[in-house]
Design a protein around this motif. Structure first.
Motif, PDB file in Angstrom:
ATOM      1  N   GLY A  44     -63.244 -83.777 -13.233  1.00 46.40           N
ATOM      2  CA  GLY A  44     -64.243 -82.900 -14.411  1.00 46.40           C
ATOM      3  C   GLY A  44     -65.192 -84.076 -15.100  1.00 46.40           C
ATOM      4  O   GLY A  44     -64.998 -83.372 -15.865  1.00 46.40           O
ATOM      5  N   GLY A  45     -64.112 -85.187 -14.897  1.00 43.33           N
ATOM      6  CA  GLY A  45     -64.796 -86.173 -16.136  1.00 43.33           C
ATOM      7  C   GLY A  45     -63.673 -85.701 -17.246  1.00 43.33           C
ATOM      8  O   GLY A  45     -64.522 -86.579 -18.289  1.00 43.33           O
ATOM      9  N   ARG A  46     -62.735 -85.079 -16.908  1.00 40.89           N
ATOM     10  CA  ARG A  46     -61.700 -85.846 -17.954  1.00 40.89           C
ATOM     11  C   ARG A  46     -60.395 -85.699 -17.844  1.00 40.89           C
ATOM     12  O   ARG A  46     -60.050 -84.674 -16.956  1.00 40.89           O
ATOM     13  CB  ARG A  46     -61.737 -83.605 -19.109  1.00 40.89           C
ATOM     14  CG  ARG A  46     -60.769 -83.513 -20.243  1.00 40.89           C
ATOM     15  CD  ARG A  46     -60.537 -82.059 -20.480  1.00 40.89           C
ATOM     16  NE  ARG A  46     -59.142 -82.042 -21.093  1.00 40.89           N
ATOM     17  CZ  ARG A  46     -58.840 -81.005 -22.085  1.00 40.89           C
ATOM     18  NH1 ARG A  46     -60.341 -79.809 -21.366  1.00 40.89           N
ATOM     19  NH2 ARG A  46     -57.914 -80.346 -22.478  1.00 40.89           N
ATOM     20  N   PRO A  47     -59.528 -86.647 -18.659  1.00 36.70           N
ATOM     21  CA  PRO A  47     -58.158 -86.918 -18.457  1.00 36.70           C
ATOM     22  C   PRO A  47     -57.427 -85.459 -18.958  1.00 36.70           C
ATOM     23  O   PRO A  47     -57.612 -84.486 -19.260  1.00 36.70           O
ATOM     24  CB  PRO A  47     -58.052 -88.044 -19.679  1.00 36.70           C
ATOM     25  CG  PRO A  47     -58.424 -87.820 -20.609  1.00 36.70           C
ATOM     26  CD  PRO A  47     -59.384 -86.694 -19.714  1.00 36.70           C
ATOM     27  N   ILE A  48     -56.087 -85.151 -17.538  1.00 36.52           N
ATOM     28  CA  ILE A  48     -55.540 -84.146 -17.404  1.00 36.52           C
ATOM     29  C   ILE A  48     -54.292 -85.173 -17.001  1.00 36.52           C
ATOM     30  O   ILE A  48     -54.381 -86.120 -15.923  1.00 36.52           O
ATOM     31  CB  ILE A  48     -56.142 -83.165 -16.328  1.00 36.52           C
ATOM     32  CG1 ILE A  48     -54.571 -81.610 -16.334  1.00 36.52           C
ATOM     33  CG2 ILE A  48     -56.259 -83.941 -15.095  1.00 36.52           C
ATOM     34  CD1 ILE A  48     -55.758 -80.971 -16.009  1.00 36.52           C
ATOM     35  N   ARG A  49     -53.023 -84.197 -17.617  1.00 37.53           N
ATOM     36  CA  ARG A  49     -51.937 -84.876 -16.918  1.00 37.53           C
ATOM     37  C   ARG A  49     -51.863 -84.369 -15.894  1.00 37.53           C
ATOM     38  O   ARG A  49     -51.996 -83.261 -14.873  1.00 37.53           O
ATOM     39  CB  ARG A  49     -50.984 -84.440 -17.376  1.00 37.53           C
ATOM     40  CG  ARG A  49     -50.459 -84.537 -19.128  1.00 37.53           C
ATOM     41  CD  ARG A  49     -49.437 -84.587 -20.067  1.00 37.53           C
ATOM     42  NE  ARG A  49     -50.063 -85.370 -21.177  1.00 37.53           N
ATOM     43  CZ  ARG A  49     -49.505 -86.782 -21.706  1.00 37.53           C
ATOM     44  NH1 ARG A  49     -48.617 -87.303 -20.815  1.00 37.53           N
ATOM     45  NH2 ARG A  49     -49.529 -86.437 -23.037  1.00 37.53           N
ATOM     46  N   LYS A  50     -51.001 -85.268 -14.450  1.00 35.37           N
ATOM     47  CA  LYS A  50     -50.994 -85.060 -12.770  1.00 35.37           C
ATOM     48  C   LYS A  50     -49.544 -83.678 -13.269  1.00 35.37           C
ATOM     49  O   LYS A  50     -48.510 -83.454 -13.571  1.00 35.37           O
ATOM     50  CB  LYS A  50     -50.726 -86.209 -12.632  1.00 35.37           C
ATOM     51  CG  LYS A  50     -50.545 -86.132 -11.049  1.00 35.37           C
ATOM     52  CD  LYS A  50     -49.606 -87.201 -10.779  1.00 35.37           C
ATOM     53  CE  LYS A  50     -49.559 -87.282  -8.906  1.00 35.37           C
ATOM     54  NZ  LYS A  50     -49.690 -88.959  -7.967  1.00 35.37           N
ATOM     55  N   GLY A  51     -50.525 -82.883 -12.372  1.00 28.55           N
ATOM     56  CA  GLY A  51     -49.303 -81.983 -12.470  1.00 28.55           C
ATOM     57  C   GLY A  51     -49.855 -80.776 -12.768  1.00 28.55           C
ATOM     58  O   GLY A  51     -48.961 -79.556 -12.535  1.00 28.55           O
ATOM     59  N   ALA A  52     -50.600 -80.886 -13.684  1.00 30.75           N
ATOM     60  CA  ALA A  52     -50.681 -79.867 -14.954  1.00 30.75           C
ATOM     61  C   ALA A  52     -51.678 -79.081 -14.047  1.00 30.75           C
ATOM     62  O   ALA A  52     -52.362 -78.976 -13.242  1.00 30.75           O
ATOM     63  CB  ALA A  52     -51.632 -80.073 -15.793  1.00 30.75           C
ATOM     64  N   ARG A  53     -52.195 -77.909 -14.241  1.00 38.62           N
ATOM     65  CA  ARG A  53     -52.893 -76.324 -13.948  1.00 38.62           C
ATOM     66  C   ARG A  53     -54.350 -76.387 -14.561  1.00 38.62           C
ATOM     67  O   ARG A  53     -54.354 -76.620 -15.859  1.00 38.62           O
ATOM     68  CB  ARG A  53     -51.998 -75.548 -13.780  1.00 38.62           C
ATOM     69  CG  ARG A  53     -50.539 -75.124 -13.090  1.00 38.62           C
ATOM     70  CD  ARG A  53     -50.376 -75.131 -11.549  1.00 38.62           C
ATOM     71  NE  ARG A  53     -49.203 -74.393 -11.727  1.00 38.62           N
ATOM     72  CZ  ARG A  53     -48.362 -75.535 -10.878  1.00 38.62           C
ATOM     73  NH1 ARG A  53     -48.570 -77.087 -10.924  1.00 38.62           N
ATOM     74  NH2 ARG A  53     -47.717 -75.265 -10.475  1.00 38.62           N
ATOM     75  N   TYR A  54     -55.068 -75.909 -13.295  1.00 42.60           N
ATOM     76  CA  TYR A  54     -56.415 -75.833 -13.944  1.00 42.60           C
ATOM     77  C   TYR A  54     -57.098 -75.131 -13.146  1.00 42.60           C
ATOM     78  O   TYR A  54     -56.998 -74.908 -11.918  1.00 42.60           O
ATOM     79  CB  TYR A  54     -57.026 -77.420 -14.193  1.00 42.60           C
ATOM     80  CG  TYR A  54     -57.265 -77.813 -13.217  1.00 42.60           C
ATOM     81  CD1 TYR A  54     -59.358 -77.926 -12.567  1.00 42.60           C
ATOM     82  CD2 TYR A  54     -56.449 -78.675 -11.926  1.00 42.60           C
ATOM     83  CE1 TYR A  54     -59.330 -78.761 -11.746  1.00 42.60           C
ATOM     84  CE2 TYR A  54     -56.854 -79.728 -11.212  1.00 42.60           C
ATOM     85  CZ  TYR A  54     -58.137 -79.372 -10.761  1.00 42.60           C
ATOM     86  OH  TYR A  54     -58.451 -80.032  -9.489  1.00 42.60           O
ATOM     87  N   MET A  55     -57.857 -74.600 -13.774  1.00 45.76           N
ATOM     88  CA  MET A  55     -59.540 -73.399 -12.814  1.00 45.76           C
ATOM     89  C   MET A  55     -60.715 -74.259 -12.705  1.00 45.76           C
ATOM     90  O   MET A  55     -61.363 -74.529 -14.178  1.00 45.76           O
ATOM     91  CB  MET A  55     -58.914 -72.183 -12.203  1.00 45.76           C
ATOM     92  CG  MET A  55     -59.490 -71.178 -13.907  1.00 45.76           C
ATOM     93  SD  MET A  55     -58.689 -69.792 -13.244  1.00 45.76           S
ATOM     94  CE  MET A  55     -59.378 -68.947 -15.730  1.00 45.76           C
ATOM     95  N   VAL A  56     -61.766 -74.044 -11.462  1.00 49.78           N
ATOM     96  CA  VAL A  56     -63.221 -74.585 -11.878  1.00 49.78           C
ATOM     97  C   VAL A  56     -63.518 -73.315 -12.454  1.00 49.78           C
ATOM     98  O   VAL A  56     -63.915 -72.315 -11.836  1.00 49.78           O
ATOM     99  CB  VAL A  56     -63.654 -75.368 -10.581  1.00 49.78           C
ATOM    100  CG1 VAL A  56     -64.731 -75.376 -11.246  1.00 49.78           C
ATOM    101  CG2 VAL A  56     -62.503 -76.654 -10.179  1.00 49.78           C
TER     102      VAL A  56
END
Length: 218
Positions: free
Chosen positions: A188-200
């Motif tokens: 979503g245009g933001r760096p996030i560590r691979k394997g991290a959890r997120y929700m849209v």
């Protein structure tokens, strides 16, 4: 300001348990989530000692949990009288579990957010944390589900070492241990560590959060 090294810690994880989304009023949306904050305590001790020998034995050393998406820890907690007696995940969590350690105030401009005070519980020998966020528009217009941002879930333990010449001085952050990989990917245009959890956020619905909505970066 020097940013401490981040290291993925074997035996660390962040597993979704449950959650819900509620529209408290036309101007307020809130979500609550519970995660199991998995920690291989023995491995944490070994790795923290590799960076800070005798880490858990010094009353002046400190820890700061980072729980983005769930709660916001304000500063850090020294081990104090618990030093030398921290032998389990439960004992470690008691150092930082007090609600007084966590922010519960509105922040940001435009779309504002407010973290909940978290609750920590030991369930079947594992640490569970419950928290969440409230959202509102600063100009008090109606808030809708599609207004919600992507929400990233972090579970990191920051290891802080007391200053050798002045133990009462602010401790230095030496390393950050987390469950996600060290590499970044873009979500979503933001760096996030691979394997991290997120929700849209914009894809959420009122009611229970479907476990399938908890995504993994990368």
């Amino acid at each position: 300001m020097v940013v401490a090294d981040y290291r993925q810690l074997e035996g660390m994880g962040f597993e979704f348990v449950s959650g819900s989304v509620v529209k408290e009023s036309a101007h307020l949306l809130t979500y609550t989530v519970t995660f199991t904050a998995v920690l291989d305590f023995t491995h944490f001790v070994q790795m923290s000692n590799a960076y800070v020998p005798g880490y858990l034995a010094s009353e002046h050393n400190a820890v700061r949990p980072v729980l983005e998406g769930v709660a916001y820890h304000v500063l850090y907690n020294r081990f104090g009288s618990a030093a030398g007696n921290i032998g389990t995940t439960d004992a470690l969590s008691k150092v930082f579990a007090s609600p007084d350690n966590y922010l519960n105030e509105w922040a940001d401009v435009g779309l504002q957010r407010r973290y909940h005070k978290p609750r920590f519980d030991m369930v079947d020998g594992q640490l569970q944390v419950t928290g969440g966020q409230d959202f509102r528009w600063e100009d008090e217009r109606e808030i809708k589900l599609q207004d919600l941002p992507d929400i990233h879930f972090t579970w990191t333990l920051n290891v802080l070492k007391a200053h050798p010449d002045d133990p009462f001085h602010q401790p230095e952050e030496i390393v950050r241990f987390g469950y996600a990989e060290e590499a970044f990917v873009e979500v979503g245009g933001r760096p996030i560590r691979k394997g991290a959890r997120y929700m849209v956020g914009r894809e959420l619905q009122l009611g229970a959060i479907n476990p399938k909505q908890i995504l993994t970066a990368g």
